[in-house]
Scaffold this active site. Structure first.
Site, PDB file in Angstrom:
ATOM      1  N   ARG A 108      -1.855  -5.577  14.294  1.00 50.15           N
ATOM      2  CA  ARG A 108      -3.166  -4.978  14.005  1.00 50.15           C
ATOM      3  C   ARG A 108      -4.186  -6.058  13.644  1.00 50.15           C
ATOM      4  O   ARG A 108      -5.359  -5.956  14.009  1.00 50.15           O
ATOM      5  CB  ARG A 108      -3.038  -3.962  12.868  1.00 50.15           C
ATOM      6  N   ARG A 145       0.831  -1.207   0.000  1.00 45.94           N
ATOM      7  CA  ARG A 145       0.000   0.000   0.000  1.00 45.94           C
ATOM      8  C   ARG A 145       0.871   1.266   0.000  1.00 45.94           C
ATOM      9  O   ARG A 145       1.871   1.336   0.710  1.00 45.94           O
ATOM     10  CB  ARG A 145      -0.812  -0.059   1.294  1.00 45.94           C
TER      11      ARG A 145
HETATM   12  P1  AMP Z   1      -6.925   2.709  10.200  1.00 45.91           P
HETATM   13  O1  AMP Z   1      -6.460   3.820   9.343  1.00 45.91           O
HETATM   14  O2  AMP Z   1      -8.419   2.618  10.278  1.00 45.91           O
HETATM   15  O3  AMP Z   1      -6.271   1.394   9.854  1.00 45.91           O
HETATM   16  O4  AMP Z   1      -6.452   3.059  11.693  1.00 45.91           O
HETATM   17  C1  AMP Z   1      -5.080   3.232  12.009  1.00 45.91           C
HETATM   18  C2  AMP Z   1      -4.881   3.180  13.519  1.00 45.91           C
HETATM   19  O5  AMP Z   1      -5.647   4.223  14.150  1.00 45.91           O
HETATM   20  C3  AMP Z   1      -5.329   1.904  14.212  1.00 45.91           C
HETATM   21  O6  AMP Z   1      -4.351   0.874  14.119  1.00 45.91           O
HETATM   22  C4  AMP Z   1      -5.523   2.421  15.646  1.00 45.91           C
HETATM   23  O7  AMP Z   1      -4.276   2.620  16.290  1.00 45.91           O
HETATM   24  C5  AMP Z   1      -6.132   3.789  15.404  1.00 45.91           C
HETATM   25  N1  AMP Z   1      -7.617   3.728  15.328  1.00 45.91           N
HETATM   26  C6  AMP Z   1      -8.376   4.009  14.234  1.00 45.91           C
HETATM   27  N2  AMP Z   1      -9.681   3.859  14.523  1.00 45.91           N
HETATM   28  C7  AMP Z   1      -9.764   3.468  15.807  1.00 45.91           C
HETATM   29  C8  AMP Z   1     -10.833   3.125  16.685  1.00 45.91           C
HETATM   30  N3  AMP Z   1     -12.112   3.155  16.275  1.00 45.91           N
HETATM   31  N4  AMP Z   1     -10.525   2.773  17.968  1.00 45.91           N
HETATM   32  C9  AMP Z   1      -9.248   2.757  18.395  1.00 45.91           C
HETATM   33  N5  AMP Z   1      -8.186   3.033  17.618  1.00 45.91           N
HETATM   34  C10 AMP Z   1      -8.429   3.388  16.337  1.00 45.91           C
END
Ligand code: AMP
Length: 219
Positions: free
Chosen positions: A171, A127
């Site tokens: 993750r 990505r």
């Molecule tokens: P993403 O871009 O959705 O993959 O999110 C990247 C990172 O942001 C995640 O690995 C978490 O560290 C944090 N994060 C995003 N959304 C949430 C959520 N709803 N609750 C907790 N952490 C979040």
């Protein structure tokens, strides 16, 4: 239209979100994007969430729930929204339900993108994202016209800081433990639609539009 996109990291939520927000003219609300923006600005929120994100851990519910309550109260969300990456824990799901109840609105559908782990890892490692405008690319499946350069704005394409092998493994395991229980939660509310996230992105987009096409938009 009020939609929610669920799935492990790399399952294709962000890609579909970019298509859906234009098709339905609704704001794309991504907690991940909001946190990354806060880190870029070095705001108080950014300093709070950075260490969690770098390790691939979830930001604590207390922080995330408040950020989302503020965001959904904004004017542009009045007639609909597309949630991407929120909720990610049962607690967040329950808090979202309380918030929706207070606002006297309901979700229309929850789409869950299902993809095998080896495909997720391959996707995330390839990505790339534009440093300037945030447009997404992939080294194999969604190449820019000129390597390393954004087609949209000419910005530099980079890997996200949390898209390393170690962080991805973490993750995915965080997703299995903390986010997957939400699948059952939304199944019970009769809102869940499972999609094969390994399919071609345009095919999946058509599938989603077909499902939504048969629904009334009760804005
Ligand atoms: P993403 O871009 O959705 O993959 O999110 C990247 C990172 O942001 C995640 O690995 C978490 O560290 C944090 N994060 C995003 N959304 C949430 C959520 N709803 N609750 C907790 N952490 C979040």
């Amino acid at each position: 239209m009020r939609l929610l996109l669920m799935g492990a990291p790399g399952a294709g939520k962000g890609t579909q979100a970019a298509l859906l927000k234009n098709a339905y003219n609704i704001p794309h609300v991504s907690t991940g994007d909001m946190f990354r923006e806060a880190i870029k600005l070095d705001s108080e929120l950014g300093r709070k969430v950075k260490a969690y994100m770098d390790k691939g851990e979830l930001v604590p519910d207390s922080v995330t729930v408040e950020v989302m309550a503020d965001r959904l109260a904004k004017d542009d969300c009045k007639d609909g929204f597309l949630l991407d990456g929120y909720p990610r824990t049962l607690k967040q799901g329950q808090e979202l339900d309380l918030l929706l109840k207070r606002l006297n609105i309901k979700l229309d559908k929850v789409f869950n993108f299902v993809v095998k782990e080896e495909i997720l890892i391959r996707r995330i490692l390839g990505r790339r994202v534009c440093k300037k405008c945030g447009a997404g690319y992939h080294v194999d499946t969604l190449k820019p016209k000129v390597e390393g350069v954004c087609d949209v704005c000419g910005g530099e394409l980079i890997s996200r800081k949390d898209d390393t092998y170690e962080t991805i493994k973490n993750r995915i395991s965080v997703y299995e433990k903390q986010t997957k229980p939400l699948v059952e939660y939304y199944e019970k509310q009769d809102l869940l639609v499972e999609l094969d996230g390994s399919k071609d992105l345009n095919e999946t987009f058509v599938e989603i539009k077909d499902i939504l096409g048969g629904m009334n938009d009760h804005n």
